[in-house]
Design an enzyme around this catalytic site. Sequence first.
Site, PDB file in Angstrom:
ATOM      1  CD  GLU A  37      18.272  11.553   6.741  1.00  0.00           C
ATOM      2  OE1 GLU A  37      17.856  12.721   6.575  1.00  0.00           O
ATOM      3  OE2 GLU A  37      17.740  10.558   6.205  1.00  0.00           O
ATOM      4  CE  LYS A  55      -1.059   8.345  11.453  1.00  0.00           C
ATOM      5  NZ  LYS A  55      -0.381   9.468  10.808  1.00  0.00           N
ATOM      6  CB  ALA A 118      23.973  11.696  -1.522  1.00  0.00           C
ATOM      7  NE  ARG A 275       5.277  13.600   1.289  1.00  0.00           N
ATOM      8  CZ  ARG A 275       5.714  14.568   2.094  1.00  0.00           C
ATOM      9  NH1 ARG A 275       4.859  15.450   2.624  1.00  0.00           N
ATOM     10  NH2 ARG A 275       7.002  14.678   2.377  1.00  0.00           N
ATOM     11  CB  ALA A 323       5.672   4.372   6.607  1.00  0.00           C
ATOM     12  CG  HIS A 447     -20.148 -10.675  22.091  1.00  0.00           C
ATOM     13  ND1 HIS A 447     -20.684  -9.749  21.218  1.00  0.00           N
ATOM     14  CD2 HIS A 447     -20.955 -10.679  23.196  1.00  0.00           C
ATOM     15  CE1 HIS A 447     -21.782  -9.235  21.772  1.00  0.00           C
ATOM     16  NE2 HIS A 447     -21.956  -9.782  22.972  1.00  0.00           N
TER      17      HIS A 447
END
Length: 475
Positions: A37, A55, A118, A275, A323, A447
């Site tokens: 990462e 969100k 990397a 993107r 995602a 309901h």
Amino acid sequence: MISKKVDTQVVIIGSGPSGYSAAFRCSDLGLNVVLIEQYYSLGGVCLNVGCIPSKYLLHIAKVIKDVKKLSRIGISFEKLDINLKEIQCNQKKIIESFSSGISNLARKRNVRIIFGYAKFLDANSIFVQGEHDSYVVSFNKIVIATGSLSKKLSYIPYDDIRIWNSSFAVSIPSIPKKLLIIGGGIIGLEMATIYSALGSNVDIIDNSHDILPHLDRDVIDIFKRSVNHDYNIFFNSNVIKIVQEKNGLLVHIAENDNKNKRFELYDIILVAIGRVPNTDMLDISKVGLKTDNNGFIKVNEQFCTNIPNIYAIGDVIGQPMLAHKGTHEGHIVAEVISGKKHYFNPFVIPCVSYTEPEIAWVGITENEARKNNINYEVSSVLWNTLGRAVSSQCSEGVTKLIFDKKTNKIIGGCIVGSNAGELLGEISLAIEMGCDAEDLALTIHAHPTLYESINLSAQIFQGTITDLINKKIKK
């Protein structure tokens, strides 16, 4: 500096939902895993500058909008007071909490994490440049899960701090008085929802004829009516030029036919035109990986590239860039690497625009059914007929289902309304499991709820509806 040598069975590049899901599943299946990462906060774009922080902000926007609705029924509050630093602080805590959770899961699974960039040396080794150390990592199998980056436009002066991309905008650096969003896709609409609620005067410019043009116009029209007073959307338009002024950004806007042109001054411009795959630093050409015309890595149903031991998942392989799709792909590729004969073959993948109201869809649209010559029937319920929607001040919505008339099976659905994304699960499962209208109509739904609109839509198709006029009864 001498690079440290690392040897492992599986390498995963990227710690977003695709990457960490693949890494953890590989570990659970008994494989030795190294996760690479580039940033020190795990979770990828989704956790750090995408799904989760946005969100959080969209929740704030919804609450603000809901509070304003209360004035219609006799409840009002004092002037809105926004503490931007407190919002940013809470957002950071959420991100750090989940990122720490991923780190803990990796540690408990004995997944080694190496932070750095990397790039391929050959088909069985990569070079990783960290902040202080470098590594040569040898492997049997590797999974590329490096995600995507915001697409750029050549004429945009990105060196100007008043030009934002979505990753920067989600940090809420400021609340501009006048904001231009270039791009009317899901990201653009969500950013408009956030900033308009916080007090910005927002314009969206898009070169298409309508928002989300692949969806049916009847449901989109309901959405547009609902947000009509929140922000402005200009279709069939393009930004021709941006002039950097001291008091703002002067934008030259033209319609697609170049007949109508105008200048508008904005404090901030947010570019949200899509993107692109994040592969530039990987040096994938060194190993001969094949990509499509847009640079996305080509894979088969098991996510294997043209190089037998190299796999790719998530945004880096193309649309839909979601995602939850990437997470599923991570599970599948881990099973494949472990020797199982698994394939990526879902019937449907749900999609949600987390605006207010939300737009959620899955399966085939009416337009697609028509184009594919499917003998279909539409069954819709407007939310102004739902007791829960009306009493909750969210009656501007619709639940639309598409049924195959030959089999009576549900093949698609779209919902516009508050928390539509939470309601979509039943439709997704129904399509995946091959349910027909009778299955939905005979399943008792609570309901008053919003999700009972799915039951009512099925009853309309069945001709058994009593809560609305039954148009299938012949008198």
